[in-house]
Design a protein around this motif. Structure first.
Motif, PDB file in Angstrom:
ATOM      1  N   GLU A  27       0.777  -1.202   0.078  1.00  0.00           N
ATOM      2  CA  GLU A  27      -0.101   0.074   0.156  1.00  0.00           C
ATOM      3  C   GLU A  27       0.849   1.291  -0.105  1.00  0.00           C
ATOM      4  N   ASP A  28       0.978   1.912  -1.015  1.00  0.00           N
ATOM      5  CA  ASP A  28       1.519   3.256  -1.199  1.00  0.00           C
ATOM      6  C   ASP A  28       0.528   4.223  -1.467  1.00  0.00           C
ATOM      7  N   ALA A  29       0.471   5.221  -0.447  1.00  0.00           N
ATOM      8  CA  ALA A  29      -0.543   6.368  -0.660  1.00  0.00           C
ATOM      9  C   ALA A  29       0.054   7.420  -1.664  1.00  0.00           C
ATOM     10  N   SER A  30       0.915   7.353  -2.110  1.00  0.00           N
ATOM     11  CA  SER A  30       1.296   8.131  -3.137  1.00  0.00           C
ATOM     12  C   SER A  30       0.759   7.862  -4.546  1.00  0.00           C
ATOM     13  N   LYS A  31       0.471   6.698  -4.710  1.00  0.00           N
ATOM     14  CA  LYS A  31      -0.003   6.050  -5.916  1.00  0.00           C
ATOM     15  C   LYS A  31      -1.362   6.367  -6.111  1.00  0.00           C
ATOM     16  N   PRO A  32      -1.849   6.243  -7.334  1.00  0.00           N
ATOM     17  CA  PRO A  32      -3.402   6.282  -7.487  1.00  0.00           C
ATOM     18  C   PRO A  32      -3.610   4.685  -7.741  1.00  0.00           C
ATOM     19  N   LYS A  33      -4.794   4.456  -7.085  1.00  0.00           N
ATOM     20  CA  LYS A  33      -5.233   3.044  -6.798  1.00  0.00           C
ATOM     21  C   LYS A  33      -5.994   2.339  -7.923  1.00  0.00           C
ATOM     22  N   ARG A  34      -5.790   0.997  -8.041  1.00  0.00           N
ATOM     23  CA  ARG A  34      -6.444   0.493  -8.999  1.00  0.00           C
ATOM     24  C   ARG A  34      -6.961  -1.047  -8.526  1.00  0.00           C
ATOM     25  N   TYR A  35      -8.003  -1.256  -8.437  1.00  0.00           N
ATOM     26  CA  TYR A  35      -8.570  -2.779  -8.013  1.00  0.00           C
ATOM     27  C   TYR A  35      -9.248  -3.402  -9.236  1.00  0.00           C
ATOM     28  N   VAL A  36      -8.437  -4.484  -9.378  1.00  0.00           N
ATOM     29  CA  VAL A  36      -8.813  -5.464 -10.471  1.00  0.00           C
ATOM     30  C   VAL A  36      -9.405  -6.748 -10.072  1.00  0.00           C
ATOM     31  N   LEU A  37     -10.620  -6.888 -10.226  1.00  0.00           N
ATOM     32  CA  LEU A  37     -11.191  -8.091  -9.522  1.00  0.00           C
ATOM     33  C   LEU A  37     -12.114  -8.970 -10.900  1.00  0.00           C
ATOM     34  N   GLU A  38     -11.573 -10.264 -11.238  1.00  0.00           N
ATOM     35  CA  GLU A  38     -12.541 -10.924 -12.294  1.00  0.00           C
ATOM     36  C   GLU A  38     -13.268 -11.699 -11.389  1.00  0.00           C
TER      37      GLU A  38
END
Length: 324
Positions: A27-38
């Motif tokens: 978890e890096d708060a400086s990066k934008p988040k992306r949740y990839v769920l199939e």
């Protein structure tokens, strides 16, 4: 040039990636988040080529997002409470828990062999108590809010397999597994009152940017909210005369989206599952014909009955209704 040998090269590199925790989520708060769920697979056997296609697409998205600098969460899990898993256990004469967890291990090994970029520390299994306890908690909260009710309704029942079947598991009135005749049976079930949120769900479809319009329309059709009116018809007696003072048993209420067409109503149709249907024809010359239609309908799935290309069947009950 040395020939490419996947059995020699791929396991070696996959082990190196695993030893390096290459796919572990940090978890890096400086990066934008992306949740990839199939979609979570059913553990009713090993994965097949349909799975490979589906999860390869998700893996490409997860890897592409990570290379673009996103903090990516790409988990995996198993939808282990589904009918396919239960029915597969019955088919193989195995305890459901043993069969299910054995298949989960098999599928997990296949997913690892494919080299998909899952963080295996972020895994959920729907039949694990630490997972389904939250489903039970949500159910209780909905119960407390009056959003849960219990009532009887007809289901597809296979007497041979002793289990309920989904509509898609009934083909031409037969069980997809044992090919025995499927019957309709009234069972007590729990229902969630999603109708209380129908409009909110419909409104939020507009927030699905990038979704194909046909898919959003399918979702709207599934929600199924309709504007209309309830109309009450009066049942005539066996002599064809309307009762002077109708009782509750003489009234049948229907829902229509087109009350403006009521003047053109020329006949009244009761579903084969209508509770008082056989009472209307008991001891009359129409009883045998109506019973035959009811028995035929019990062998056809709801999906098949809803298709517009099926021939219509029916039988006269000998009774009439008053158009209000």
């Amino acid at each position: 040039m040395k020939q490419y040998n996947p059995h020699e090269i791929e396991p070696r590199w996959q082990k190196a990636w695993a030893d390096a925790d290459l796919y572990k989520v940090t978890e890096d708060a400086s990066k934008p988040k992306r949740y990839v769920l199939e979609m979570f697979p059913y553990p009713s056997g090993d994965i097949h080529m349909g799975h490979v296609r589906n999860y390869t697409i998700g893996d490409v998205i997860a890897r592409y997002s990570k290379m673009r600098g996103f903090d990516v969460l790409h988990p995996m899990g198993w939808d282990a409470f589904g009918l396919p898993a239960e029915n597969a256990a019955i088919k193989h004469h195995s305890h459901p828990a043993k069969w299910t967890y054995q298949n989960i291990d098999t599928q997990k090994a296949s997913f690892k062999r494919m080299g998909f970029s899952y963080d295996w520390d972020r895994t959920v299994v729907a039949c694990d108590p630490e997972y389904y306890r939250w489903g039970q908690w949500i159910f209780l909260k909905m119960w407390e809010k009056g959003l849960v009710e219990r009532r009887n309704s007809p289901v597809n029942w296979c007497p041979n397999c002793q289990t309920v079947l989904a509509n898609e598991q009934v083909t031409e009135g037969e069980c997809w597994r044992c090919h025995g005749a499927v019957e309709k049976r009234d069972l007590t079930q729990w229902y969630l009152k999603i109708t209380d949120y129908a409009q909110e769900l419909l409104d939020d479809l507009d927030q699905l940017d990038g979704w194909p319009e046909r898919v959003k329309q399918m979702q709207a059709n599934w929600i199924g909210r309709s504007e209309g009116a309830e109309v009450t018809f009066t049942l005539c007696g066996p002599d064809g005369e309307a009762p002077a003072e109708p009782t509750e048993d003489d009234l049948i209420t229907v829902f229509t989206t087109r009350p403006d067409t009521l003047f053109g109503c020329s006949f009244f149709l009761l579903a084969p599952e209508y509770k008082g249907l056989m009472d209307l024809v008991a001891g009359t010359e129409y009883e045998a014909g109506v019973r035959e239609v009811v028995e035929q309908a019990a062998k056809v799935s709801a999906v098949e009955r809803a298709q517009g290309d099926r021939e219509k069947h029916g039988a006269f009950t000998g009774r009439y209704m008053v158009n209000p």
